[in-house]
Write a protein that holds these residues in place. Structure first.
Motif, short mmCIF file in Angstrom:
data_model
loop_
_atom_site.label_atom_id
_atom_site.label_comp_id
_atom_site.label_asym_id
_atom_site.label_seq_id
_atom_site.Cartn_x
_atom_site.Cartn_y
_atom_site.Cartn_z
N LYS A 49 58.88 0.73 -4.46
CA LYS A 49 60.10 1.41 -4.67
C LYS A 49 61.38 0.46 -4.71
N ASP A 53 63.87 0.47 -7.91
CA ASP A 53 65.23 0.78 -7.63
C ASP A 53 66.25 -0.59 -8.18
N LEU A 56 66.33 0.17 -12.27
CA LEU A 56 67.30 0.93 -12.49
C LEU A 56 68.68 0.84 -11.92
N ASN A 57 69.13 -0.20 -11.44
CA ASN A 57 70.32 -0.84 -10.70
C ASN A 57 70.72 0.22 -9.94
N GLN A 58 69.97 0.83 -8.94
CA GLN A 58 70.11 1.88 -7.85
C GLN A 58 70.15 1.14 -6.49
N PRO A 59 70.83 1.64 -5.65
CA PRO A 59 71.03 1.15 -4.14
C PRO A 59 69.58 0.95 -3.55
N ILE A 60 69.15 0.00 -2.71
CA ILE A 60 67.88 -0.20 -2.07
C ILE A 60 68.05 0.31 -0.89
N ASN A 61 67.00 0.81 -0.18
CA ASN A 61 66.56 1.28 1.13
C ASN A 61 65.60 0.64 1.62
N GLU A 83 57.53 8.29 -11.54
CA GLU A 83 58.72 7.79 -11.93
C GLU A 83 58.62 6.37 -12.44
#
Length: 172
Positions: A49, A53, A56-61, A83
């Motif tokens: 995951k 992320d 896709l340059n999305q925030p990481i949790n 995905e």
């Protein structure tokens, strides 16, 4: 075979192998409730995951999988694999050469004592599949310790079986 085809096969195998592992675990309380096993499974799918992320340059949790039980984790993994497949299906050979900046690069550089190189997207896709395979082997060892015969998840076994689609547990 070109690089996009190799990546596609490795990503497809990764999903198939992860589904096979969950089929071996779910319904067996000694596996479903084993914290050592759950910790390894959470790590595998967290890393998948986090890299997704980053791609896709999305925030990481970094804690997204921390509280998942085996059933929740199976559902999470199934959805994440869909995905990743969709993302991977859009990639060209040129996309695979794109440089990826990992947010944790400085920490790794500090730990290793040298500045690390920025990998390409293709290299990170290879890393995710190799990392998952490595830890899937640890999961298999733990299943054996729990008295469960682990499934064969080797890439070549998937090829021998004519590259089947993944079969996820019903409640995933």
């Amino acid at each position: 075979m070109d690089s996009t085809a190799i990546i596609e096969e490795l990503v497809r195998h990764m999903e198939w192998a992860d589904a096979v592992v969950f089929l071996a675990i779910l319904g067996k309380p000694q596996a479903e409730e084993d914290e050592v096993l759950l910790k390894r499974l959470r790590h595998i799918h967290l890393v998948q995951k986090v890299f997704f992320d980053v791609w896709l340059n999305q925030p990481i949790n970094p804690h997204i999988t921390d509280s998942f039980n085996a059933h929740e984790l199976s559902g999470f993994a199934k959805s994440l694999h869909r995905e990743i497949q969709e993302f991977q299906n859009t990639l060209s050979a040129d996309d695979l050469d794109r440089v990826v900046h990992l947010p944790w690069s400085k920490q790794v550089s500090d730990n290793l004592g040298f500045e690390i190189a920025n990998p390409s997207l293709g290299q990170t896709l290879l890393q995710v599949t190799a990392h998952s395979s490595y830890h899937r082997g640890q999961v298999s060892s733990r299943l054996r310790e729990l008295g469960i015969d682990p499934p064969m998840t080797d890439f070549i076994a998937w090829v021998w079986a004519r590259k089947p689609s993944p079969v996820w547990p019903i409640n995933s």
